[in-house]
Scaffold this motif. Structure first.
Motif, short mmCIF file in Angstrom:
data_model
loop_
_atom_site.label_atom_id
_atom_site.label_comp_id
_atom_site.label_asym_id
_atom_site.label_seq_id
_atom_site.Cartn_x
_atom_site.Cartn_y
_atom_site.Cartn_z
N ALA A 156 0.85 -1.19 0.00
CA ALA A 156 0.00 0.00 0.00
C ALA A 156 0.89 1.24 0.00
CB ALA A 156 -0.93 0.00 1.21
N LYS A 157 0.35 2.34 -0.55
CA LYS A 157 1.11 3.58 -0.61
C LYS A 157 1.06 4.32 0.71
CE LYS A 157 0.41 4.26 -5.58
NZ LYS A 157 -0.15 5.16 -6.62
N GLY A 158 2.17 4.96 1.03
CA GLY A 158 2.23 5.83 2.19
C GLY A 158 2.16 7.28 1.78
N GLU A 159 2.87 8.11 2.51
CA GLU A 159 2.81 9.56 2.30
C GLU A 159 3.59 10.02 1.08
OE1 GLU A 159 4.51 11.63 5.61
OE2 GLU A 159 4.32 13.62 4.70
N VAL A 160 4.75 9.37 0.80
CA VAL A 160 5.64 9.79 -0.29
C VAL A 160 6.02 8.62 -1.19
CG1 VAL A 160 6.54 11.86 0.85
CG2 VAL A 160 7.58 9.64 1.35
N PRO A 161 5.08 8.02 -1.93
CA PRO A 161 5.37 6.81 -2.69
C PRO A 161 6.01 7.01 -4.08
CG PRO A 161 3.07 7.39 -2.92
CD PRO A 161 3.68 8.42 -1.99
N ASP A 162 5.93 8.23 -4.60
CA ASP A 162 6.36 8.44 -5.99
C ASP A 162 7.85 8.16 -6.18
OD1 ASP A 162 4.14 11.30 -6.52
OD2 ASP A 162 3.78 9.13 -6.52
N GLY A 163 8.15 7.39 -7.25
CA GLY A 163 9.53 7.06 -7.57
C GLY A 163 10.02 5.77 -6.93
N TYR A 164 9.15 5.13 -6.14
CA TYR A 164 9.51 3.90 -5.44
C TYR A 164 8.51 2.79 -5.75
CZ TYR A 164 11.98 7.30 -2.51
OH TYR A 164 12.77 8.32 -2.05
N ASN A 165 9.00 1.54 -5.75
CA ASN A 165 8.10 0.40 -5.80
C ASN A 165 8.53 -0.59 -4.73
OD1 ASN A 165 10.03 -1.68 -7.14
ND2 ASN A 165 10.12 0.08 -8.52
N VAL A 166 7.60 -1.43 -4.31
CA VAL A 166 7.87 -2.39 -3.25
C VAL A 166 7.29 -3.75 -3.61
CG1 VAL A 166 8.06 -0.78 -1.31
CG2 VAL A 166 5.80 -1.61 -2.03
N SER A 167 7.83 -4.78 -2.96
CA SER A 167 7.27 -6.11 -3.11
C SER A 167 7.42 -6.88 -1.81
CB SER A 167 7.94 -6.86 -4.26
OG SER A 167 9.32 -7.08 -3.99
N ARG A 168 6.43 -7.72 -1.53
CA ARG A 168 6.42 -8.54 -0.31
C ARG A 168 6.05 -9.96 -0.72
NH1 ARG A 168 4.24 -7.67 5.09
NH2 ARG A 168 5.30 -9.22 6.40
N LEU A 169 7.01 -10.64 -1.33
CA LEU A 169 6.77 -12.00 -1.82
C LEU A 169 6.83 -13.01 -0.69
CD1 LEU A 169 8.78 -11.88 -5.17
CD2 LEU A 169 6.34 -11.48 -4.79
N LYS A 170 7.64 -12.73 0.34
CA LYS A 170 7.72 -13.58 1.51
C LYS A 170 7.41 -12.76 2.74
CE LYS A 170 11.26 -16.77 -0.24
NZ LYS A 170 12.60 -17.38 0.03
N LYS A 171 6.82 -13.37 3.72
CA LYS A 171 6.40 -12.66 4.93
C LYS A 171 7.57 -11.95 5.60
CE LYS A 171 3.89 -13.40 9.26
NZ LYS A 171 3.20 -14.42 10.10
N GLN A 172 8.74 -12.56 5.59
CA GLN A 172 9.86 -12.00 6.33
C GLN A 172 10.62 -10.92 5.57
OE1 GLN A 172 9.49 -15.12 5.24
NE2 GLN A 172 11.45 -16.12 4.75
N ASN A 173 10.34 -10.74 4.28
CA ASN A 173 11.12 -9.80 3.46
C ASN A 173 10.24 -8.72 2.84
OD1 ASN A 173 13.38 -11.40 3.92
ND2 ASN A 173 13.17 -12.51 2.00
N PHE A 174 10.79 -7.51 2.78
CA PHE A 174 10.09 -6.37 2.17
C PHE A 174 11.14 -5.61 1.36
CE2 PHE A 174 6.68 -3.90 1.20
CZ PHE A 174 6.46 -2.74 1.91
N LEU A 175 10.96 -5.54 0.05
CA LEU A 175 11.94 -4.94 -0.84
C LEU A 175 11.48 -3.56 -1.30
CD1 LEU A 175 12.62 -8.02 -0.90
CD2 LEU A 175 13.34 -7.70 -3.26
N LEU A 176 12.40 -2.62 -1.32
CA LEU A 176 12.12 -1.27 -1.83
C LEU A 176 12.98 -1.05 -3.07
CD1 LEU A 176 10.79 1.57 -1.34
CD2 LEU A 176 12.93 2.18 -0.18
N GLY A 177 12.33 -0.70 -4.17
CA GLY A 177 13.05 -0.50 -5.42
C GLY A 177 13.01 0.93 -5.90
N LEU A 178 14.13 1.36 -6.47
CA LEU A 178 14.21 2.64 -7.15
C LEU A 178 14.50 2.32 -8.61
CD1 LEU A 178 15.23 3.19 -4.10
CD2 LEU A 178 16.14 5.31 -5.05
#
Lengths: 113, 111
Positions: free
Chosen positions: A56-78
């Motif tokens: 889900a998007k937060g306050e400043v999401p532009d220019g970033y993407n994220v993925s949560r393929l596994k419960k323990q990992n959260f990836l932030l992409g530029l």
């Protein structure tokens, strides 16, 4: 028990390059968050996830993407880094949004030249 | 959405004195108010939190008070020590909304 681990700790990029920041937690938390911290601006929420496969998007999401393929990992992409994305990035995790504290990693310091 | 204001932005106290940091929030549905301490080069660490059914909570030299009517909450540190020097953040959340953080207070304890 490592808590929240962020990789890498430091990175320098050139404008237009792409990269992925990795966050891993070993507390079996459902909720995970990405923040950026800039001088005088506090912690601003970029994206968050309430469970595996959700984002889900937060306050400043532009220019970033994220993925949560596994419960323990959260990836932030530029995808195409810009100098305005120079910041310190923090990942956090928690059992819920409210009534439970967030646990933070020690951050990734990212410089975009 | 929620808006959290934090004051002051910087605070200097003599060792042994008390320090008070104040926050206001806008959403009356908020019911969870944590405080975090951030040391140089580290991520924020929870130091104390309070829920809306409680007016005050203490943990050794640290206390937090909550006034739901006025929508403000405060952090009190007594008998300050040099190791209390850090940046402190307040935050608020309610229901299914993520925490919203204040902009932080840089506390300096002068020995």
């Amino acid at each position: 028990n490592a808590g929240v681990t962020q990789t890498p700790k430091f990175r320098v990029l050139k404008t237009g390059q792409s990269m992925t920041l990795l966050c891993a937690q070993d507390m079996n938390h459902e909720y995970m968050y990405w923040y950026r911290q800039d001088p005088g601006m506090g912690l601003r929420l970029i994206h968050y996830s309430v469970g595996e496969g959700t984002t889900a998007k937060g306050e400043v999401p532009d220019g970033y993407n994220v993925s949560r393929l596994k419960k323990q990992n959260f990836l932030l992409g530029l995808e195409s880094a810009a100098p305005s994305q120079t910041s310190v990035y923090f990942c956090a995790s928690s059992y819920t949004h409210s009534n439970q504290p967030q646990h933070f990693g020690d951050g990734t310091r990212l410089s975009i030249l | 959405g929620e808006n959290v204001e934090q004051h002051p932005s910087t605070l200097s106290v003599q060792e042994g004195d008390s320090a008070v940091i104040k926050c206001t929030y806008s959403d009356s549905a908020s019911n969870y108010f944590p405080w975090y301490k951030q040391e140089l080069g580290k991520g924020p660490q929870l130091i104390i939190d309070i829920r809306s059914n409680v007016g005050e909570k203490k943990d050794q030299r640290i206390a937090v008070t909550l006034n739901k009517t006025a929508k403000h909450f405060s952090l009190h540190i007594t008998e300050t020590q040099p190791e209390d020097s850090a940046v402190y953040f307040c935050a608020a959340s309610g229901g299914n909304t993520p925490l919203v953080f204040g902009k932080g207070t840089r506390l300096s304890v002068i020995a």
